[in-house]
Design an enzyme around this catalytic site. Structure first.
Site, PDB file in Angstrom:
ATOM      1  CE  LYS A   1      36.667  33.616 -29.510  1.00 14.99           C
ATOM      2  NZ  LYS A   1      36.833  32.860 -30.761  1.00 14.99           N
TER       3      LYS A   1
ATOM      4  CG  HIS B   1      45.702  56.874 -26.518  1.00 13.40           C
ATOM      5  ND1 HIS B   1      45.293  56.547 -27.786  1.00 13.40           N
ATOM      6  CD2 HIS B   1      46.923  57.434 -26.640  1.00 13.40           C
ATOM      7  CE1 HIS B   1      46.238  56.893 -28.652  1.00 13.40           C
ATOM      8  NE2 HIS B   1      47.237  57.432 -27.981  1.00 13.40           N
TER       9      HIS B   1
END
Ligand code: XMP
Length: 513
Positions: free
Chosen positions: A369, A172
């Protein structure tokens, strides 16, 4: 001007949002879409590159998520991560099987070797640590592919077909534990997909301002301002675009922290907009009087909030647009819609249908955000607003345990202010994700001077968390806790005992109610 776009196809992996954020950190716009997106829709989306995410299943298992094979004929580069890598191999003539125990099955930090003449690994060391989490592996690599990374246990950790721009990795790269993961993603974007890095907050701000002006024309827009980051940034953006055609209604329900209402008002005095602050403390207190049950408090505040907003918007008259501060994580398709309701969260997001408006504008719906915060800074909002901790819609009403009175709210406001001030003075304000005080409904005996006291117990709560779904209690140093405790009992009348909450979430929640 349209931004270049990368498409992240979601196969159900736990890091999918992180992939999208990392791509955007590289100044390239991207969105996460379900893996079942049709070929026509993908073509219409016109991505410069596609990323297949990881996922919990096996590509050969019945019912596992697949793609339209035509995706490999689009001429668009593809990076497959974990399941995505196996899926690519599976479609293009390779073979994926379950790894034998202790052979090619890997979890966690893994030493990995790279062929750095592959564009994906250009400029990174030949040996570094990657983060693995796979139980399957590619027993046979597709014909046109070559092996470009391996680990001790697994020969096929990275594959590529550079002519077609297809790359696959078992690990990953989006996770921090992969030492050069971000560099690899950057290589994919810039060296393979031809990204130019046109996703910056300054550009986003300018193009949003233009788009909002074009849409609103000479119409009027209305926004419910809570003082939270999202609605504040949405308000600042709209104010920049349409100035006094915008009216912000800031309902001060009297449940805000010390000075908060004034800070919000001051921040918006910079703009030429219609700012309406409704001081509704009294009517909220009347409704809340004698109510101790947390869910009832939330419902009362949510409903009353809408009533106040409705009354004020009627005074303004016909409005064309309602602006909402919805952000990307609120809109993204999520796998779990069956979660139990632990607390009914009240946000000003779900505002009314009954205000007379034509359309909803959600100028932040593409942003994460941290991007919303960056945009707020770009617009010149003060740091204390942009960096504001999450604060529940019902405010201090759910941090006063039991029934809510003005007296208790004032005690809590003062104590909470000291707590936050001391954390900042100790230089710890960036270390904890949320910290606040709770006024418990417990009174206990104390002694002050020569006299007996019978006052409230205050609880301090501070947590570290990345997603607020789980959290750990923060290890605030004892000397800082001591200073906070001494100051609060000395400076705030009505408190004679202070406790520190040392429970994590789960089993506790972050807020007490
Ligand atoms: P809990 O207490 O459920 O809180 O662990 C998780 C996060 O959500 C915030 N929170 C709320 N936010 N309206 C909101 O907008 C609410 O009613 C609400 N209740 C809790 C809480 O502060 C924490 O950050």
């Amino acid at each position: 001007m349209k931004n270049q776009r990368v498409l992240v196809l979601d196969f159900g992996g736990q890091y999918n949002q992180l992939i999208a954020r990392r791509v955007r950190e590289c100044s390239v716009y991207c969105e996460v879409k379900p893996h079942g997106m049709s070929l026509e829709a993908i073509r219409a989306y016109d991505p410069i590159g596609i990323i297949f995410t990881g996922g919990p299943q096996s590509v050969y298992a019945a019912g596992s998520p697949q793609v339209d094979a035509g995706i490999f004929e689009l001429g668009v580069p593809i990076l497959g991560i974990c399941y995505g890598c196996q899926l690519m191999a599976h479609y293009l003539g390779g073979e994926v099987t379950a790894a034998q125990e202790d052979t090619a099955r890997e979890y966690g930090k893994t030493k990995t070797w790279f062929e750095t003449d592959c564009r994906l690994f250009d400029g990174i060391p030949e040996e570094s640590i990657t983060w693995m989490s796979h139980g399957d592996y590619m027993a046979k690599v597709p014909e046109s592919f070559r092996l470009v990374a391996h680990s001790a246990a697994c020969p096929n950790v990275g594959i590529c077909d550079e002519a077609r721009g297809f790359y696959g990795v078992q690990f990953h790269p989006e996770v921090n534990h992969t030492e050069f993961g971000l560099a690899m993603l950057r290589n994919f974007l810039y060296k393979v997909c031809g990204a130019v890095g046109d996703w910056t907050m300054g550009d986003f701000m300018r193009s949003s301002v233009e788009a909002i002006r074009a849409k609103v024309g000479s119409g009027k827009a209305l926004l419910a301002l809570s003082g939270g980051v999202d609605s504040s940034v949405a308000a600042a953006l709209l104010a920049e675009a349409i100035g006094d055609q915008l009216t912000c209604i800031f309902v001060d329900h009297g449940q805000l922290r010390k000075n908060e209402g004034d800070e919000v008002e001051a921040a918006f005095s910079e703009w030429d907009l219609n700012f309406v602050r409704v001081n509704a403390e009294e009517r909220f207190l009347v409704k809340l009087a004698g109510v101790a049950e947390p869910e009832r408090k939330r419902k009362i505040i949510g409903e009353e909030f809408i009533r106040v907003f409705e009354e004020e918007s009627k005074k303004i008259g016909a409005v064309d647009y309602l602006v909402q501060g919805t952000i990307y994580p609120d809109v993204i398709e999520s796998g779990s819609d069956v979660a139990a309701v632990i607390k009914s969260h009240h946000n000003v997001g779900g505002l009314p249908d009954y205000v007379d408006f034509k359309e909803i504008i959600e100028p932040l719906r593409l942003l994460f955000k941290d991007e919303v915060r960056a945009l707020g800074r770009e617009l010149g909002l003060p740091e204390q607003l942009v960096n504001r901790q999450p604060f529940p819609g019902p405010g201090l009403a759910i941090r006063v345990i039991g029934d809510v009175t003005k007296e208790k709210l004032d005690i809590l406001r003062d104590a909470d202010f000291i707590f936050r001030e001391e954390i900042a003075l100790a230089g710890l304000d960036k270390c904890y994700n949320q910290y606040f005080a709770v006024l418990t409904n417990v009174r206990s005996v104390g002694v002050m001077g020569d006299g007996r006291t019978y006052d409230y117990t205050l609880a301090l709560r501070s947590v570290t968390t990345s997603d607020f779904m789980t959290a750990d209690w923060a290890r605030i140093p004892y000397d800082v806790l001591d200073r906070i405790s001494v100051r609060i009992v000395n400076e705030v009348r009505g408190i004679n005992r202070i406790v520190y909450d040392i429970t994590s979430k789960p089993p506790a929640t972050i807020e007490w109610e």
